[in-house]
Design a protein around this motif. Sequence first.
Motif, short mmCIF file in Angstrom:
data_model
loop_
_atom_site.label_atom_id
_atom_site.label_comp_id
_atom_site.label_asym_id
_atom_site.label_seq_id
_atom_site.Cartn_x
_atom_site.Cartn_y
_atom_site.Cartn_z
N LYS A 107 0.83 -1.25 -0.08
CA LYS A 107 0.03 0.05 -0.09
C LYS A 107 0.76 1.41 -0.05
O LYS A 107 1.82 1.25 0.68
N ILE A 147 2.31 4.90 1.14
CA ILE A 147 2.21 5.64 2.01
C ILE A 147 2.85 7.14 1.90
O ILE A 147 4.04 7.04 1.21
N ARG A 165 -2.46 5.68 1.71
CA ARG A 165 -2.57 6.02 3.14
C ARG A 165 -1.61 7.24 3.19
O ARG A 165 -0.55 7.50 2.67
N HIS A 223 -4.47 10.79 7.90
CA HIS A 223 -4.28 10.62 9.29
C HIS A 223 -3.50 11.54 9.93
O HIS A 223 -2.31 12.09 9.28
N ASP A 238 0.61 1.14 12.38
CA ASP A 238 -0.92 0.74 12.04
C ASP A 238 -1.78 0.75 13.15
O ASP A 238 -2.96 1.06 13.08
N LEU A 289 -2.44 4.77 13.55
CA LEU A 289 -3.41 5.11 12.52
C LEU A 289 -4.88 4.49 12.70
O LEU A 289 -5.98 5.41 12.07
N PRO A 310 -6.26 1.64 8.88
CA PRO A 310 -5.58 1.29 7.74
C PRO A 310 -5.47 -0.20 7.49
O PRO A 310 -5.46 -1.01 8.62
N TRP A 320 -3.28 -2.47 6.52
CA TRP A 320 -1.75 -2.33 6.37
C TRP A 320 -1.23 -3.35 5.65
O TRP A 320 -0.28 -3.33 4.79
#
Length: 294
Positions: free
Chosen positions: A194, A196, A239, A262, A280, A283, A292, A294
């Motif tokens: 993912k 970020i 994210r 976030h 994680d 968040l 999230p 993650w």
Amino acid sequence: MTIPLWGDEDDPVQEPRPQRFLLGRRPALPPEQRQAWRDRILFDRDTQHLAAPQLPESAMCRADWIDGLRPCRLPYHQRRGCPMHGLREDAAREWERKRWLTGARYIQPWQYAKQELLSRHPEPAFRGGSPDLTLGQDFPYRQEVAERIWEKGWLYLELVTGKLLSDEGCDVVQKKGKSGDGGIDVAAYSPTRKGIAVQCKHYSDLIGATAIKTFHFDTTDGWENTPLWKEQQMHRPERRVFITTSFFDDAALRAARAARVHLIDGTRLLLWAGSGVRLDQILDLDLDFGGPDW
């Protein structure tokens, strides 16, 4: 008369053999611990020259610790207080006096953040292991490691952010900001790939809604203008995290909730960098738009 050696059959009392170590040799560490130790040494060497202007004593919190640590050296904000201890006693009483109709009691930011985390995750995950904690117990806290973020300035905050993401298994593709970075200081891929994007602000004042809206634009409509897209073909991040050593005002909180960004203020930063709580888990406290994946 001969003096018996250790383990001699003629010695009626078998004394334990003394443990001997060769000079210059250490007990062997597992490969992952040896690599983490080496990375920490290199990181400290590369960042030892970074330093921010020294705060005067009057601008520090200076709260005493029960466990014998040195007084808190975090900056003290006139409206919000210290990220760890919050307002001083007289200011906390004034805060309660203004809210006497509701009967609100002032809670230190550190205590509130721990209660918030444990209510969401009764068994929080830590980097390097998860100790058994209850609501009444205190978190492990490395004071010097945490306070160093405030002492060394904005570049150190960005480098620490990239290092902590790497320690949690993320693939960091940008460790610090630079000229023309498009408003993205740190970028990484989570263990599940993912994207970020992180914006770091080493501020002493409150963060307003304008900074949140600008970061939201840079990670959405303006993403194609960033070097991360032009040079590395990184797609828009799933994210988006805004980190500051200070606090967010009410307008910034509303803007972040609407933009699904976030937020990590100084208190949550202490949980992440000082106590070792995984990102994680922190968040996931933003329940308004879900935690999230993650």
